[in-house]
Write an enzyme that holds these catalytic residues in place. Structure first.
Site, PDB file in Angstrom:
ATOM      1  CE1 TYR A   2      -3.744  -2.815   5.345  1.00 15.40           C
ATOM      2  CE2 TYR A   2      -2.860  -0.800   4.398  1.00 15.40           C
ATOM      3  CZ  TYR A   2      -3.434  -2.046   4.243  1.00 15.40           C
ATOM      4  OH  TYR A   2      -3.697  -2.517   2.987  1.00 15.40           O
ATOM      5  CG  HIS A  47      -9.916   2.554   1.708  1.00 13.56           C
ATOM      6  ND1 HIS A  47      -9.480   1.411   1.067  1.00 13.56           N
ATOM      7  CD2 HIS A  47      -9.177   2.644   2.831  1.00 13.56           C
ATOM      8  CE1 HIS A  47      -8.516   0.847   1.761  1.00 13.56           C
ATOM      9  NE2 HIS A  47      -8.308   1.575   2.846  1.00 13.56           N
ATOM     10  CE  LYS A  78      -1.359  -4.826   2.937  1.00 18.99           C
ATOM     11  NZ  LYS A  78      -1.524  -6.025   2.100  1.00 18.99           N
ATOM     12  CB  SER A 134      -0.903   0.000   1.246  1.00 15.42           C
ATOM     13  OG  SER A 134      -1.526   1.246   1.416  1.00 15.42           O
ATOM     14  CB  SER A 135       0.446   4.591  -1.492  1.00 17.06           C
ATOM     15  OG  SER A 135      -0.871   4.855  -1.051  1.00 17.06           O
ATOM     16  CB  CYS A 136      -0.583   3.842   3.978  1.00 14.83           C
ATOM     17  SG  CYS A 136      -0.658   2.119   4.496  1.00 14.83           S
TER      18      CYS A 136
END
Length: 302
Positions: free
Chosen positions: A122, A165, A126, A93-95
């Site tokens: 999270y 989201h 990841k 994920s980009s987070c």
């Protein structure tokens, strides 16, 4: 959402697909995951499973998010290795990138600064999955690669107003406001943060390209290359849903990362580019959602 889009893309490309939906297999159960992988021994695994949610869910349930996503990553990646699966594509994920990373964010920004606190749990899970892929590659020679998609949306998303989201949650709120005849409601934050969005069908095409054309240790960003403020996004969703009322932003609620635009040049070098514009994708997604949601009163015509 991703699994359904990926299955459709693979079938259209001539692949034989074996899926493991949540209702049939609990990937947080190590024995169940190991047994399934040993029985099926797929040639390639696209690992899209995760516990996901919006800012509120990430903020309120950090232990659940890190626990479940760590379990899923370890069980599937280690289980794939034990079953002799040579090829795996892991969806991060980009987070995972620092809250204040230089924009657009390159893959080299990983672990270069503090994470956004509201989704730290999270993100850490990841990052661990990404590192598992790298280390199984180094130690065992497995062709396991990681991709970092931007914010995704599309049919079969989670349209829960609290746990979804931003796009599906926003659509559900606008839709309910119309059904209930309300002319005002609030959205979290200031509306100023900038976000990049990608339709899930474009992601599916990108994942197929990665599987067929990329075999490196470094992760690959997948984004549209375009960003929009949350305030402007709300105006676009209002137009798509037909909501005519006011939208108020609650600045007392967290904004999250101020800006999150990915540098997807590595992905573009594989010959992929997105095909679905945000406006087109929003309209398609709302049409899908509305078909199964409470009905909206007919609009008056003059």
């Amino acid at each position: 959402m991703v699994g359904r889009a990926m299955t459709a893309s693979l079938v259209a490309s001539g692949y034989n697909v074996v899926s493991a939906p949540r209702a049939a297999l609990d990937l947080t159960d190590q024995r169940a995951a190991f047994d399934w992988l040993a029985a099926h021994k797929p040639d390639v695994i696209f690992m899209a499973a995760a516990r996901v949610g919006g800012i509120g869910a990430n903020k309120d349930y950090p232990a659940d998010f890190i626990r479940d996503n760590l379990s899923i990553a370890q069980n599937v990646i280690d289980g794939a290795h034990r079953a002799g699966v040579e090829r795996l594509v892991y969806l991060g994920s980009s987070c995972i990138y620092p809250k204040l990373a230089a924009q657009p964010i390159s893959e080299d920004a990983l672990m270069a600064g503090p994470l956004e606190p509201t989704n730290e749990a999270y993100a850490l899970a990841k990052i661990a999955g990404l590192k598992l892929c790298q280390f199984y590659r180094r130690q065992y020679g497995r062709a396991y690669v990681s991709v970092m998609p931007t914010n995704l949306y599309g049919p079969h998303d989670n349209f829960d107003e609290d746990g979804g989201h931003v796009i599906p949650a926003m659509m559900a709120k606008f839709h309910r406001a119309i059904v209930e005849g309300r002319n005002t409601f609030a959205l979290w934050g200031t509306g100023r943060p900038l976000r990049e969005f990608l339709h899930v069908s474009d992601l599916a095409a990108a994942l197929l390209a990665v599987c067929e054309r990329y075999d490196g240790e470094a992760p690959v960003n997948i984004g549209s290359g375009e960003e929009v403020s949350i305030a402007d996004l709300s105006a676009m969703v209002a137009a798509v849903t037909g909501y005519k009322g006011a939208v108020n932003f609650d600045a007392a609620k967290p904004d999250g990362t101020p800006r999150k635009l990915l540098d997807s040049s590595r992905m573009r070098a594989l010959g992929w580019k997105p095909r679905i514009s945000l406006r087109e994708g929003l309209a398609q997604t709302y049409a899908w959602y509305r078909a199964g949601a409470p009905s909206v009163p007919s609009r008056k015509t003059a």
